[in-house]
Design an enzyme around this catalytic site. Structure first.
Site, PDB file in Angstrom:
ATOM      1  N   SER A  19       0.808  -1.232   0.000  1.00  0.00           N
ATOM      2  CA  SER A  19       0.000   0.000   0.000  1.00  0.00           C
ATOM      3  C   SER A  19       0.836   1.275   0.000  1.00  0.00           C
ATOM      4  O   SER A  19       0.443   2.279   0.573  1.00  0.00           O
ATOM      5  CB  SER A  19      -0.950   0.059   1.208  1.00  0.00           C
ATOM      6  OG  SER A  19      -1.747  -1.062   1.241  1.00  0.00           O
ATOM      7  N   GLY A  23       1.154   1.526  -7.675  1.00  0.00           N
ATOM      8  CA  GLY A  23       0.330   1.705  -8.873  1.00  0.00           C
ATOM      9  C   GLY A  23       0.280   3.164  -9.299  1.00  0.00           C
ATOM     10  O   GLY A  23       0.385   3.483 -10.487  1.00  0.00           O
ATOM     11  N   PRO A 194      14.953  -0.055   6.943  1.00  0.00           N
ATOM     12  CA  PRO A 194      14.055  -0.958   6.201  1.00  0.00           C
ATOM     13  C   PRO A 194      14.345  -0.940   4.700  1.00  0.00           C
ATOM     14  O   PRO A 194      14.267  -1.985   4.041  1.00  0.00           O
ATOM     15  CB  PRO A 194      12.667  -0.401   6.500  1.00  0.00           C
ATOM     16  CG  PRO A 194      12.804   0.335   7.796  1.00  0.00           C
ATOM     17  CD  PRO A 194      14.199   0.907   7.784  1.00  0.00           C
ATOM     18  N   CYS A 383     -25.608   0.344 -11.367  1.00  0.00           N
ATOM     19  CA  CYS A 383     -25.721  -1.117 -11.437  1.00  0.00           C
ATOM     20  C   CYS A 383     -26.734  -1.605 -10.398  1.00  0.00           C
ATOM     21  O   CYS A 383     -27.922  -1.416 -10.593  1.00  0.00           O
ATOM     22  CB  CYS A 383     -24.354  -1.770 -11.292  1.00  0.00           C
ATOM     23  SG  CYS A 383     -24.301  -3.377 -12.104  1.00  0.00           S
ATOM     24  N   ARG A 473     -24.951  -9.744 -13.322  1.00  0.00           N
ATOM     25  CA  ARG A 473     -25.647 -10.926 -13.843  1.00  0.00           C
ATOM     26  C   ARG A 473     -27.117 -10.628 -14.105  1.00  0.00           C
ATOM     27  O   ARG A 473     -27.711 -11.148 -15.017  1.00  0.00           O
ATOM     28  CB  ARG A 473     -25.611 -12.069 -12.820  1.00  0.00           C
ATOM     29  CG  ARG A 473     -24.248 -12.626 -12.571  1.00  0.00           C
ATOM     30  CD  ARG A 473     -24.307 -13.898 -11.734  1.00  0.00           C
ATOM     31  NE  ARG A 473     -22.952 -14.344 -11.521  1.00  0.00           N
ATOM     32  CZ  ARG A 473     -22.154 -13.863 -10.585  1.00  0.00           C
ATOM     33  NH1 ARG A 473     -22.613 -12.970  -9.726  1.00  0.00           N
ATOM     34  NH2 ARG A 473     -20.909 -14.284 -10.477  1.00  0.00           N
ATOM     35  N   HIS A 518     -21.348   0.677 -15.440  1.00  0.00           N
ATOM     36  CA  HIS A 518     -20.484   1.353 -14.461  1.00  0.00           C
ATOM     37  C   HIS A 518     -19.751   2.537 -15.104  1.00  0.00           C
ATOM     38  O   HIS A 518     -18.637   2.372 -15.589  1.00  0.00           O
ATOM     39  CB  HIS A 518     -19.447   0.378 -13.903  1.00  0.00           C
ATOM     40  CG  HIS A 518     -20.025  -0.651 -12.992  1.00  0.00           C
ATOM     41  ND1 HIS A 518     -20.186  -0.435 -11.645  1.00  0.00           N
ATOM     42  CD2 HIS A 518     -20.477  -1.900 -13.233  1.00  0.00           C
ATOM     43  CE1 HIS A 518     -20.723  -1.520 -11.092  1.00  0.00           C
ATOM     44  NE2 HIS A 518     -20.907  -2.421 -12.032  1.00  0.00           N
ATOM     45  N   GLU A 520     -18.265   4.875 -13.712  1.00  0.00           N
ATOM     46  CA  GLU A 520     -17.092   5.336 -12.941  1.00  0.00           C
ATOM     47  C   GLU A 520     -15.771   4.860 -13.544  1.00  0.00           C
ATOM     48  O   GLU A 520     -14.732   5.479 -13.336  1.00  0.00           O
ATOM     49  CB  GLU A 520     -17.198   4.899 -11.472  1.00  0.00           C
ATOM     50  CG  GLU A 520     -17.070   3.405 -11.190  1.00  0.00           C
ATOM     51  CD  GLU A 520     -18.399   2.649 -11.239  1.00  0.00           C
ATOM     52  OE1 GLU A 520     -19.305   3.103 -11.972  1.00  0.00           O
ATOM     53  OE2 GLU A 520     -18.514   1.610 -10.569  1.00  0.00           O
TER      54      GLU A 520
END
Ligand code: GLN
Length: 544
Positions: A19, A23, A194, A383, A473, A518, A520
């Site tokens: 974390s 990304g 570390p 959704c 679904r 969706h 978003e």
């Protein structure tokens, strides 16, 4: 055979803890290269055994991001799309499960006949192959390895990028290691140990990082950089700082200010073209001008982990910036919503019911939709949130008292929402579909939807044909659409292929819209998304 085209590879690993924002760091860096005119690609390697994160709870793993071509992927791919403005695909997320499954399939087909199938070279070769596919012949491919160095699971992936780096040569490959520099408040010191250990671990498996990107609460100074360099065998000018930022969209600017992209360009012998970070500085400027607030209630089920609604949060913030507003999101556990307390939603400027699975908290969401409809509070149902709208309206206005989704009550006599296989049977006989293959039965990925001209949806999109991503679904039951005829609830968007109900809205309401897809996933910080932009605009308008 591996050295297809001229693609150069940047591998990003992480150390010390998870974390840290690997990304976001990868996406920010890729953005700098894209804005300099390079063809870039991004890929995430995930060491877990699931074939994809589609079956994982969002509370475990955060949101499942859906690509245009229908892959259920890691939420980092959402960052990639938002920062870099390129589309990810099935090939952009590779899990250990996928790698092993490919190798085992080949083994059964007899592809390795005669040999013992092993991690090295069979698994590692498969990983390398998938990395090349993911790079899509770009100029520069950013490959992020999930997990933390030292994990048992990541080993085959790290071994693969080590081998691959050697095959590519040092001009064509580069290793970035993202680490943490903890701050010890008592002694007011930043600690490098570390990081030293993490790099030692990385070097012990044969990877010498070229660049260290150090996460810390504050910018790290020269002396710390010098110390880290000394202990990690990295040159001092290759130690970069990634201090805490107020907005994730400041990170490209932060990396550019340290000329991290120039360092990579030099090391990899790229043509040195002009840098450009204008979109990000303009964005930052806009953010600084947002003064007024708008308060949005998010009525969800996975409210304990913000990552569960990552793209949604981002889309709301983007729409805020577009409207020059700060968006405050109030996460409300739908299970806590009761008839007796529903009035507290009156403090909200807008109500959003996001996607979700399973029947926990459904009744609370229905109450929230009813409250929004009756009190003229802007409502956005996504959704599951759209299905909730249909159920609510059917029960409270159309008088189909037992209206429900068969997902929540398989025996309901008013299945306004149901599986297509269930509602195709007009005689009321339900065909129970096989649920043993849970991963593979959804409507997934982008599909065309046609929009009625005279509708809120058309006003938002300003076009009559859109393309949005799905992950569900259940559908609005066609056999029940007739009950809504003549009411204020209209189905303003239908799927181009099957005529499925895609958008629902309520007339004579300031802003009420539900969509089966969706939106978003395609919101961008620089453009927002038409539906979110409109929802936030209406929420603010209702406030003043
Ligand atoms: N559970 C609903 C369905 O499967 C909605 C899914 C979602 O919101 N993504 O249709």
């Amino acid at each position: 055979t591996h050295l297809v085209g001229m693609t150069r590879y940047v591998f990003i690993t992480g150390g010390v803890v998870s974390s840290l924002g690997k990304g976001i760091a990868s996406a920010s860096l890729a953005s700098l290269f894209k804005l300099r005119g390079f063809n870039v690609s991004l890929q995430k390697l995930d060491p877990y055994i699931n074939l994809d994160p589609g079956t994982m709870s969002p509370i475990q793993h955060g949101e499942v991001f859906v690509t245009r071509d229908g892959a259920e992927t890691d939420l980092d791919l959402g960052h990639y799309e938002r920062f870099v403005d390129i589309e990810m695909s099935q090939d952009s997320n590779v899990t250990a499960g996928r790698v092993y499954s490919n190798v085992i399939n080949k083994e059964r087909k007899g592809d390795y006949l005669g040999s013992t199938v092993q991690v090295v070279p069979h698994i590692t070769d498969e990983i390398k192959k998938l990395i090349i596919i993911g790079a899509k012949k770009s100029d520069i491919a950013f490959v992020e390895v999930g997990g933390t160095v030292g994990d048992i699971e990541s080993l085959p992936f790290l071994e693969s990028i080590r081998q691959f780096g050697l095959e590519l040569g040092s001009k064509n490959s580069l290793f970035i290691h993202l680490t943490l520099l903890p701050y010890i408040a008592v002694t007011k010191e930043i600690k490098t140990k570390p990081t030293q250990h993490s790099v030692k671990e990385l070097r012990s498996i044969g990877i010498q990082p070229d660049i260290l990107l150090c996460r810390s609460s504050n910018f790290i100074d020269e002396s710390i950089r010098k110390k880290i360099a000394l202990f990690t065998n990295v040159s001092k000018d290759a130690v970069f700082s990634a201090e805490d930022a107020t907005s994730i969209y400041d990170i490209p600017i932060m990396l550019r200010n340290q000329k991290m992209d120039d360092f990579i360009i030099k090391k990899m012998n790229f043509k040195k073209n002009k840098s450009n970070i204008k979109p990000w500085t303009e964005y930052k400027q806009k953010v600084s001008k947002c003064r007024q607030n708008v308060k949005i209630a998010m009525i969800g089920k996975y409210v304990d982990l913000e990552d569960s609604y990552k793209s949604l949060n981002e889309a709301l913030y983007h729409a805020g910036i577009i409207n020059m507003l700060k968006v405050d999101i109030d996460y409300i556990d739908s299970e806590s919503i009761k008839k007796s307390t529903i009035k507290s939603l009156g403090m909200m400027d807008g109500i959003l019911v996001p996607g979700g699975f399973g029947n926990r908290g459904i009744e609370g969401k229905i109450l929230a939709a009813e409250y929004a409809r009756e009190n003229g509070i802007p409502y956005f149902g996504i959704c599951l949130g759209m299905q909730i709208s249909v159920i609510e309206y059917a029960r409270n206005v159309i008088n189909l008292k037992r209206a429900n989704s068969t997902e929540f009550n398989i025996k309901t006599s008013n299945p306004v929402i149901a599986l297509v296989d269930e509602w195709r049977d007009s005689k009321g006989k339900k065909i129970i579909v096989d649920k043993s293959n849970y991963g593979g039965t959804m409507r997934l990925g982008a599909q065309k939807c046609n929009i009625h001209k005279n509708s809120l949806a058309y006003k938002m999109y300003r076009k009559s044909s859109i393309d949005e991503r799905h992950r569900h679904r259940y559908e609005v039951n066609s056999n029940f659409v007739k009950f809504f005829k003549g009411s204020d609830l209209i189905f303003s968007g239908k799927s181009a292929r099957e005529g499925l109900m895609e958008i629902v809205e309520i007339k004579n309401h300031p802003w009420y819209l539900g969509c089966q897809f969706h939106p978003e996933f395609t919101s961008s910080p620089l453009r927002g998304h038409p539906l979110f932009n409109g929802f936030i605009e209406a929420s603010f308008r209702g406030k003043i």
